[in-house]
Write an enzyme that holds these catalytic residues in place. Structure first.
Site, mmCIF file in Angstrom:
data_model
loop_
_atom_site.group_PDB
_atom_site.id
_atom_site.type_symbol
_atom_site.label_atom_id
_atom_site.label_comp_id
_atom_site.label_asym_id
_atom_site.label_seq_id
_atom_site.Cartn_x
_atom_site.Cartn_y
_atom_site.Cartn_z
ATOM 1 N N SER A 136 -2.808 -12.368 4.516
ATOM 2 C CA SER A 136 -3.252 -12.300 3.110
ATOM 3 C C SER A 136 -2.177 -12.853 2.186
ATOM 4 O O SER A 136 -2.479 -13.456 1.153
ATOM 5 C CB SER A 136 -3.634 -10.874 2.711
ATOM 6 O OG SER A 136 -2.500 -10.051 2.570
ATOM 7 N N LYS B 254 0.796 -1.220 0.000
ATOM 8 C CA LYS B 254 0.000 0.000 0.000
ATOM 9 C C LYS B 254 0.836 1.282 0.000
ATOM 10 O O LYS B 254 0.299 2.363 -0.204
ATOM 11 C CB LYS B 254 -0.988 -0.003 1.162
ATOM 12 C CG LYS B 254 -1.950 -1.178 1.160
ATOM 13 C CD LYS B 254 -2.600 -1.455 -0.187
ATOM 14 C CE LYS B 254 -3.776 -0.603 -0.502
ATOM 15 N NZ LYS B 254 -5.007 -0.997 0.131
#
Ligand code: PMP
Length: 355
Positions: A297, A55
């Site tokens: 994840s 991110k």
């Protein structure tokens, strides 16, 4: 003279003007023990970004795209609803560039994420877990409206997939230039990674199969149900197929607008449902058998990659995205059963040298 065969490094060949210049160019690393013998499996380790996740890419581009457009001006406060990694990335970018930052986040996410953002100078406003991702986005919206702040809009902004098109995808092309790449495996949170990477791979590497993973108990795409949206693309309601899952950063309780392009353009060939337990199991194996320490994840994406690998033709080459570092998960189920006190085995090791 050091012994022959000793490792040597020579620097990166440049100095960096600021921390943001170190974002991207993450390494592609071969998996040696966990991959089936008949394929070559690589991971792209986004933990190498300075904020520890994929991110950082989106964070720097949201801010710089707004600076270029003139919608963000010096001294303005930035606000966003985020489950963590976007907040950490934005906090790093805003700290470096001097913008005040307010993050809204529901109180179900790990406490270390909040503390990391505060460490980086952000203010964190908590919303009730029961109101989910939609609730924390609503709070961010309301704060932006009430105070005239710049709302980052990670789930809707074009700045998200665009940066993956110009960085993540280009890095993959460069690292696999002249070589096979049969399959790319990724999950989705906002959908920025898959959308941006697929825009490029579909054109430049049309033979590469794109596999998109989602939680097995929250198959928003698998359900086939569409998402109701407000005028600005934000969700009008929770998606009916959503259920809480432990794969932080994946699948919010709505289908993001950023992912809509991937759905409409057919940017993925296979949808792979993965359980939270599989994600945790593979994240642990990556840590203790490959020395690659990553989040849930990442483990879940790797689980999907292993499934592809097992079914793949001999000689296939597969690349799996690993979105973040495992250090962000100390208070989550990833660390369940990881002891704080000495285990029996460790007591026995200690005793082997006498008292
Ligand atoms: N895993 C983690 C831990 C994340 O923070 C994110 C980003 N929300 C993703 C996966 C998915 O990335 P994207 O938003 O680009 O789909």
């Amino acid at each position: 003279m050091p012994e022959t065969g000793i490792r040597q490094t020579n620097g990166r060949g440049r100095k960096f003007d600021n921390i943001l210049e170190t974002i991207g160019d993450t390494p592609v690393i071969r998996i040696n023990r966990l991959a089936p013998d008949h394929v070559t499996l690589y991971v792209k380790a986004e933990a190498f970004n300075p904020g520890g996740s994929v991110k950082d890419r989106l964070a720097v581009n949201i801010i710089e795209a707004a600076e270029r457009a003139g919608t963000l001006t010096p001294g303005m406060t930035v606000v966003e609803g985020t489950s963590g990694n976007t907040g950490i990335g934005l906090a790093m970018v805003c700290a470096q560039k001097g913008y005040p930052l307010v993050i809204t986040m529901h109180d179900g996410f790990s406490v270390e994420r909040r503390r990391l953002m505060r460490m980086l100078g952000a203010k964190v406003v908590l919303t009730p877990k029961a109101e989910g991702a939609v609730g924390m986005m609503r709070k961010a919206d309301a704060l932006a409206e009430a105070n005239g702040w710049f709302l980052a809009h990670q789930f809707e902004t074009a700045a998200n997939a665009d940066i993956h098109e110009t960085t993540t995808a280009r890095e993959i092309l460069a690292d696999f230039e002249g070589e096979r790449l049969d399959c790319l495996v990724t999950g989705y949170g906002t959908g920025g990674t898959v959308t941006g990477v697929a825009r490029v791979l579909r054109k430049e590497r049309p033979e590469t199969k794109i596999v998109l993973a989602e939680p097995s108990n929250a198959q928003l795409l698998g359900s086939g149900d569409s998402q109701g949206r407000k005028e600005d693309g934000a969700p009008a309601h929770k998606h009916p197929a959503f259920e809480a899952h432990p794969i932080q950063g994946w699948t919010p309780d709505f289908i993001p607008y950023v992912l809509q392009e991937a759905i409409e353009q057919g940017f993925f060939d296979v949808l792979e449902p993965i359980s939270g337990a599989e994600g945790i199991d593979w994240a642990r194996k990556l840590a203790n058998q490959e020395g690659i320490f990553c989040g849930i994840s990442a483990g879940a994406t790797f689980a999907a990659a292993i499934r592809q690998a097992e079914a793949a033709e001999p000689g296939s080459v597969i690349l799996c995205m690993l979105p973040d570092t495992g250090e962000r998960y100390l208070s989550t189920p990833l660390f369940d059963g990881i002891a704080e006190e000495m285990t029996d085995e460790e007591q026995a090791i200690s005793a082997s040298a006498g008292n």
